[in-house]
Structures are given as C-alpha cells and as structure tokens.
Design an enzyme around this catalytic site. Structure first.
Site, PDB file in Angstrom:
ATOM      1  N   GLU A 216       0.830  -1.204   0.000  1.00 19.12           N
ATOM      2  CA  GLU A 216       0.000   0.000   0.000  1.00 19.12           C
ATOM      3  C   GLU A 216       0.870   1.262   0.000  1.00 19.12           C
ATOM      4  O   GLU A 216       0.680   2.180  -0.801  1.00 19.12           O
ATOM      5  CB  GLU A 216      -0.895   0.039   1.254  1.00 19.12           C
ATOM      6  CG  GLU A 216      -1.995  -0.993   1.292  1.00 19.12           C
ATOM      7  CD  GLU A 216      -1.571  -2.297   1.965  1.00 19.12           C
ATOM      8  OE1 GLU A 216      -0.361  -2.620   1.955  1.00 19.12           O
ATOM      9  OE2 GLU A 216      -2.463  -2.989   2.484  1.00 19.12           O
ATOM     10  N   ARG A 271       3.128  -1.014  15.564  1.00 19.85           N
ATOM     11  CA  ARG A 271       1.967  -0.453  16.278  1.00 19.85           C
ATOM     12  C   ARG A 271       2.349   0.289  17.559  1.00 19.85           C
ATOM     13  O   ARG A 271       1.489   0.808  18.258  1.00 19.85           O
ATOM     14  CB  ARG A 271       0.936  -1.538  16.546  1.00 19.85           C
ATOM     15  CG  ARG A 271       1.476  -2.789  17.227  1.00 19.85           C
ATOM     16  CD  ARG A 271       0.453  -3.923  17.158  1.00 19.85           C
ATOM     17  NE  ARG A 271       0.961  -5.173  17.669  1.00 19.85           N
ATOM     18  CZ  ARG A 271       1.639  -6.063  16.962  1.00 19.85           C
ATOM     19  NH1 ARG A 271       1.915  -5.805  15.688  1.00 19.85           N
ATOM     20  NH2 ARG A 271       2.042  -7.193  17.486  1.00 19.85           N
ATOM     21  N   GLU A 356      -3.967  -6.568  17.071  1.00 21.06           N
ATOM     22  CA  GLU A 356      -2.830  -7.149  16.348  1.00 21.06           C
ATOM     23  C   GLU A 356      -1.859  -7.793  17.359  1.00 21.06           C
ATOM     24  O   GLU A 356      -1.161  -8.743  17.036  1.00 21.06           O
ATOM     25  CB  GLU A 356      -2.117  -6.070  15.510  1.00 21.06           C
ATOM     26  CG  GLU A 356      -1.221  -6.649  14.420  1.00 21.06           C
ATOM     27  CD  GLU A 356      -0.789  -5.618  13.373  1.00 21.06           C
ATOM     28  OE1 GLU A 356      -1.490  -5.442  12.369  1.00 21.06           O
ATOM     29  OE2 GLU A 356       0.265  -5.000  13.566  1.00 21.06           O
ATOM     30  N   LYS A 515      -1.869 -10.896   2.774  1.00 21.13           N
ATOM     31  CA  LYS A 515      -0.930 -10.135   1.932  1.00 21.13           C
ATOM     32  C   LYS A 515      -0.416 -11.022   0.799  1.00 21.13           C
ATOM     33  O   LYS A 515      -0.357 -10.602  -0.351  1.00 21.13           O
ATOM     34  CB  LYS A 515       0.280  -9.687   2.763  1.00 21.13           C
ATOM     35  CG  LYS A 515       0.051  -8.499   3.661  1.00 21.13           C
ATOM     36  CD  LYS A 515       1.416  -8.038   4.186  1.00 21.13           C
ATOM     37  CE  LYS A 515       1.297  -7.180   5.417  1.00 21.13           C
ATOM     38  NZ  LYS A 515       2.570  -6.919   6.061  1.00 21.13           N
TER      39      LYS A 515
HETATM   40  O1  F6P Z   1      -0.524  -4.918   9.312  1.00 25.64           O
HETATM   41  C1  F6P Z   1       0.721  -5.516   9.412  1.00 25.64           C
HETATM   42  C2  F6P Z   1       1.805  -4.511   9.577  1.00 25.64           C
HETATM   43  O2  F6P Z   1       3.014  -5.201   9.524  1.00 25.64           O
HETATM   44  C3  F6P Z   1       1.709  -3.696  10.869  1.00 25.64           C
HETATM   45  O3  F6P Z   1       2.178  -4.362  11.976  1.00 25.64           O
HETATM   46  C4  F6P Z   1       2.460  -2.480  10.511  1.00 25.64           C
HETATM   47  O4  F6P Z   1       2.198  -1.435  11.397  1.00 25.64           O
HETATM   48  C5  F6P Z   1       1.944  -2.237   9.110  1.00 25.64           C
HETATM   49  O5  F6P Z   1       1.812  -3.532   8.556  1.00 25.64           O
HETATM   50  C6  F6P Z   1       2.801  -1.368   8.240  1.00 25.64           C
HETATM   51  O6  F6P Z   1       4.079  -1.894   8.061  1.00 25.64           O
HETATM   52  P1  F6P Z   1       5.274  -1.007   7.555  1.00 25.64           P
HETATM   53  O7  F6P Z   1       5.495   0.089   8.523  1.00 25.64           O
HETATM   54  O8  F6P Z   1       6.439  -1.946   7.481  1.00 25.64           O
HETATM   55  O9  F6P Z   1       4.912  -0.471   6.195  1.00 25.64           O
END
Ligand code: F6P
Length: 546
Positions: A216, A271, A356, A515
C-alpha cells in the site's frame, strides 16, 4: 532471557477465581455498592499524576482483586516486566526485543540491545527530528519554488499511519500552521482526493514504512512521486520527500535525500512506533517541544508501570479487570469511549495495538490456548456514540465492559459545553450501573397518566437491568503529556494481558496470509489467465475481470 511459559489456567489463582466467579456472578453492582458504602470508591480508585481511575463500578469485591493480583504474581508478571524494559528478546518468534519504552527513556538511561546501549542512537534521531521539523515549521526549509511548506502528507499504513493520524488529531489544539494529511489505503481514489487538496510547490511528503516493502505504502508513494514529477524535476524530490524506515537501502532507491532519511529499529513494533521518527508528522504538526512532551508523558507512565506495586498499578489493574470479564464472564468485546472529539481516532488506533498484539491462539509453548485471549476493541467519542450504539450496551444481550475517558477541563474553556459533555460522561456510567427497575418505570409511567393497559405493555421495554461494568479515567486536561501517558497506559495493559494469556504479543503473522494471497490475485487480475482458486473466489474474479 525468554519469557516464562505458564498456563494461566493451571495456576492456583485461576482455579480460585473460577470458584469465586461462581459465588459472585449473581451479585448486582448496586449490591456491591450498598454493602461497601463509600469505602468501595476509596478502595477501587487510583490516583496518579493528573489521572484518576475509578474502577469501583466493576463486578468485583476485594477478594476478586486479591485473586487477580495473585494471578499476576503466579504467571511471573514482575519478571516479565523486567525483561520487557531491559531489552530481552521477548518478541521470541521474531527474535527481537520490544523496546518502544527506550524511545521515551531519559538521555542518561542505558538500555542494551545485544550488548549495545541504544539510547545515544535514539537521541541522535530525536535531534534529527528536531532540526528537520524546526526548519520546516519556521519556513527556513523551502519547497522547489522557494515557498515555505504549508502541507504535510504522511504516506504509511497500520502503525505507520494510525499513531501519527490519531495523535495529530488528538493534539489539534496544539497545532501550528502546517496542514497534515494521511494517505494509507491503497485506494487510488483516496490518494487523488488528498492530492486535490495540496500544492506540489508547498507540500512535504513523509513516506513511513518500517519495512519499506508494504504494498500500500510503496504504491501510494510511487503514485504521489509521479504526480509530483508532473510539476517538478527529479532533483526536487530531495526537497519534498522524507522517509522513515529500518530499510534505508530501499529508501535511497526511491530517490530520497540522505539527510531526509530517518532511521528506526527492529526492536520497535510498528503499532508502538509513534514515539520514534514514525511520529515525524506529529512533530511537524505540533512542534518538537510538544512531541517531546508526549514522550515525557509516556515515560512517566513507564516509570509508574515499572515501579508501582501491582495493587496501585494502573495498567496492571485495567488488564486484570479486562481478563476478569474476558475469561470468566465470557465478555468478547470492550468499548473505549473518550468524551472529547479530539480522541475520535483513539479506538481505531487501539484496535491495531490491542487486536494485532493479542489476537493470538497459540501459547508460548506452541500449543493452542484452551481459553480466550484478545478482546475485540471498538468505540467512538461520547456523546455521539450515545446516539449510535449505546442502546446495545444498555439493553442488549451482550456484556460490554467500557472505559470512559474524560477531562476535567476543556481546552477552549467553554464551560457551558464542557459541563454538558461531562454531565453525559458521568450520567452514562451511573445509568449503566444502576439501570432502572420495574418499580421506577411504573412510577414514572404513572406520573405521566398512562392507562394501566398501555403501562403493562411498555414496562418490560423500559426496564434497564443495569449492572454494566465501566472504568472511569478522569484526566485533568488533554495535553501532549497526558496523551502520552494515556497511550502508554494502554500499551502496558496489552503487555500484561499477553503475559497472563501466555501468548506472544509482539508478532503479527496473522496478517501475512492475506498479503500473500493479494499478491497472487493481483497477478490473476493483471494476467490473462486466472490461477487455481476455490469456486467462489474464481467466480468473483471472473465477474470482476469481465
Ligand atoms: O498490518 C501488518 C503490519 O506489519 C503492521 O504491523 C504495521 O504497522 C503495518 O503492517 C505497516 O508496516 P510497515 O510500517 O512496514 O509499512
């Protein structure tokens, strides 16, 4: 040192709690109050700094609390807290320490990760945040046409979005002239809507991704970079893009200038990362001084959690109460209701933190837990939520323990509004506890002159059982410091519950499968052929592609 493996249900305290639950479950909250009198409030209130926690409106006795505290002792909570703060590798499935507390530690503290004190590095990055944010806010750093920055767009998801977005909104009162925007979803329409609001000449883009591999965030960052390059040149990226990640190699490929790269560390969970450079958008929005005060508040709560006796320890008590309802009353959800619009994103933020972390069903021995773990978290600010879902909390069939968070003072000092807001705050916990008896309903209907036939029909619907447990968290006012302490309170509550449930709270393997499948399905969508899927998914893909 690893965490201990103790099945909570095998402890003496758990067995006693089961028996005690059988003996007390039929007692109404009102009866507890009638029996204990004012002493109940004294016994079940905690005061710490400018926080007051009244947990007297819970279905507990002194004995319940004593047994819950015994449970905390028996599962080795004290030992676990020591390991948590000192940087042991308690995120065992990923072989990492869990040290968000180091991000708000004092400069002269020493916390070792694999033999190296991490505090000097933390302070180096804090200084980098200060210098960068001061220069953007003051206008010393300018965009590619020489104009000062007016807007900041945070590009990240999960922990790289929710914390900064929640805190920026929560501390809006302390904001400077910079407008902040958050792009998280890989929904191109959302990206376009945000881009419509900003001017490329005066916008700073902060790409936040701990891993710098998240689909994303990378897609959104690429789309935004392309849009930016329609207005500027490649070299201007160095002025308008900053990034935060542990994966600094991937950032330089993206073209971000080295001085705009903010490192973070694998011992900070996504988180729990708003205290690191992930909070850059927060520091930009409210200034470094306020950002530092947020960290100071969290550090204060850390000290409280680390040193207070369990019976006076706010995160421990709130965690134990939650376990009481989750594991003995079979309550499945908890609501968190802040009585301030500033905290409108607070429950969404905690949903990630809590679910989570503790949404796990395999214990630290590698077996399936025989008991319930992570609670479902939800909520919205009061009073809006009263007019939305409170009906179910009051008269539905489910038990929903609820945290009420309120402030003694409003920020603009409008007492008329604040008194009305807080009257609702207090009224709800009172109503949830006391309910309304049949006798009270009858008296009320009689006074309205209703016929007895109409009255008989209405009575059952107008009775409120009450007996709904709540915690009241009353804080002096919403400041960066008190917010920092409040967030840290919930972080430590998560930790305590994970320890008691004997699970690993700091990994998140459960989000990986979706994912991976999304990657496969994206190929199916983009290629001419669709691969192997179940009949339903296959049909849906065919319809989507047709
Ligand atoms: O949702 C899974 C996750 O790994 C979260 O723990 C994390 O905050 C989020 O995706 C974003 O990850 P990143 O900061 O590596 O883009």
């Amino acid at each position: 040192m690893p965490l201990q493996n103790i099945d909570p249900t095998a402890t003496a305290a758990w067995k006693k709690l089961e028996q005690h639950f059988g003996e007390t479950k039929g007692i109404h909250l009102k009866e507890f109050f009638a029996k204990d009198g004012k002493d109940r409030v004294d016994s079940f209130t905690l005061k710490w700094e400018d926080f007051l926690i009244d947990f007297s409106k819970n279905r507990i006795t002194g004995e319940t609390l004593r047994l819950l505290l015994q449970l905390a002792e028996e599962v080795g909570l004290k030992d676990a807290i020591d390991k948590y703060f000192r940087g042991d590798l308690i995120n065992q499935t990923e072989g990492r320490a869990v040290l968000h507390t180091a991000l708000r530690a004092k400069e002269d503290d020493s916390i070792l990760v694999e033999g190296k004190n991490v505090i000097p590095e933390v302070y180096k990055v804090k200084e980098q945040i200060k210098v960068f944010t001061d220069a953007i806010i003051s206008g010393d750093k300018k965009g590619f046409t020489g104009k000062p920055f007016t807007d900041v767009v945070n590009i990240g998801i999960g922990g790289s979005d929710l914390g900064p977005a929640m805190v920026t909104e929560a501390l809006r009162f302390y904001k400077n002239q910079l407008r902040t925007h958050f792009v998280s979803n890989v929904d191109g329409d959302h990206v376009r809507e945000i881009l419509k609001e900003v001017n490329p000449e005066t916008t700073l883009f902060v790409v936040v991704s701990k891993t710098f591999t998240t689909q994303e965030t990378l897609s959104n960052a690429m789309t935004i970079k392309k849009w930016f390059l329609q207005h500027a040149t490649q070299k201007d990226i160095a002025l308008h893009f900053a990034a935060v990640s542990t994966n600094t190699a991937a950032i330089s490929e993206f073209g971000i200038a080295d001085e705009n790269v903010f490192p973070m560390w694998d011992w900070v969970g996504g988180r729990f990362s708003l205290w690191s450079a992930v909070g850059l958008s927060i520091a930009l929005a409210i200034g470094f001084k306020n950002f530092d005060a947020l960290l100071e508040g969290a550090n204060s709560m850390d000290q409280h959690f680390k040193t207070a006796e369990f019976e006076e320890n706010i995160p421990v008590i709130l965690a134990l109460l939650s376990i009481w309802y989750n594991n003995f009353y079979d309550a499945e959800t908890e609501a968190i209701i802040p009585y301030t619009q500033y905290l409108s994103r607070f429950s969404a933020y905690l949903q990630q933190g809590i679910m989570e972390s503790n949404g796990k069903s395999v214990d630290r021995k590698g077996g399936r837990t025989s008991y319930q773990t992570g609670t479902i978290i939800w909520g919205e600010p009061g009073t809006n939520s009263q007019h939305a879902f409170f009906q179910l909390i009051h008269q539905g069939t489910k038990l929903i323990p609820t945290d009420f968070i309120g402030f003694k003072k409003s920020l603009y000092g409008d007492t008329d509004h604040h008194h009305k807001l807080m009257a609702n705050f207090f009224a709800q916990t009172e109503a949830l506890m006391n309910g309304k008896t049949e006798k009270e309903v009858r008296l009320e209907l009689e006074s309205k002159g209703l016929s007895s036939a109409t009255m008989e029909k209405l009575v059952p619907y107008k009775v409120f059982e009450g007996n709904k447990p709540t915690n009241t968290i009353l804080i002096d006012s919403l400041t960066p410091k008190s917010l920092g302490a409040l967030i840290a309170l919930y972080e430590h509550k998560i930790f305590v519950q994970g320890i008691i449930w004997n699970i690993f709270s700091y990994d998140q393997w459960g989000v990986e499968l979706g994912k991976q499948l999304a990657g496969t399905i994206l190929n199916d969508i983009n290629d001419s052929d669709i691969g192997d899927h179940d009949a339903s998914t296959l049909h849906l893909l065919q319809v989507f592609k047709s």
